[in-house]
Write an enzyme that holds these catalytic residues in place. Sequence first.
Site, PDB file in Angstrom:
ATOM      1  N   PRO A  42       0.777  -1.246   0.000  1.00  0.00           N
ATOM      2  CG  PRO A  42       0.019  -0.929   2.185  1.00  0.00           C
ATOM      3  CD  PRO A  42       0.756  -1.903   1.305  1.00  0.00           C
ATOM      4  CB  CYS A  43       3.267   2.731  -2.360  1.00  0.00           C
ATOM      5  SG  CYS A  43       2.500   2.435  -3.947  1.00  0.00           S
ATOM      6  CG  HIS A  44      -2.879   3.393  -1.543  1.00  0.00           C
ATOM      7  ND1 HIS A  44      -2.555   2.059  -1.719  1.00  0.00           N
ATOM      8  CD2 HIS A  44      -3.894   3.422  -0.654  1.00  0.00           C
ATOM      9  CE1 HIS A  44      -3.359   1.313  -0.963  1.00  0.00           C
ATOM     10  NE2 HIS A  44      -4.189   2.128  -0.306  1.00  0.00           N
TER      11      HIS A  44
END
Length: 161
Positions: A126-128
């Site tokens: 989950p780089c977001h």
Amino acid sequence: MTQIIHKLYYPTLIGVLEITGTDEAVISILFTEENKVDEDQEEVPPVLEVCKQQLDEYFKGTRSEFTFSYRLEGTAFQKKVWNALKEIPYAKTGSYKDIAVSIGNEKAIRAVGNANGKNKLSIVIPCHRVIGSDGKLTGYAGGLWRKEWLLRHERSFKKNI
């Protein structure tokens, strides 16, 4: 021995995801500007189908964690960062500095940002969920509008999961 790479396209509310993998594991989930659909696709391995199903559940707000088999491809440092990203809880955010501290190198903020940008497993890693120390949204390979959408999406379903 060369492994066959398979592709599966999954249309979402925020664009088409191209899921790429081998017979054993997913190796990338990236937004694509190509407008492909699965109708005329080759038969794909079950792991890609399971990935698509779990992403579908995520977009419907019924899944917050992923269990399909995937493979991280990158340097040892990148893998360390990507594994740290998985520790950011669903619907929460963390900063690049938080990640740098969590991997034991608080001065590596820029390197963390660079590794974050090279993440090939969108949504699953989950780089977001990574934002600037000032609380503002910063770079996202899929576009800041998608990052904002994903964060709002997770927050709207957090109470249901």
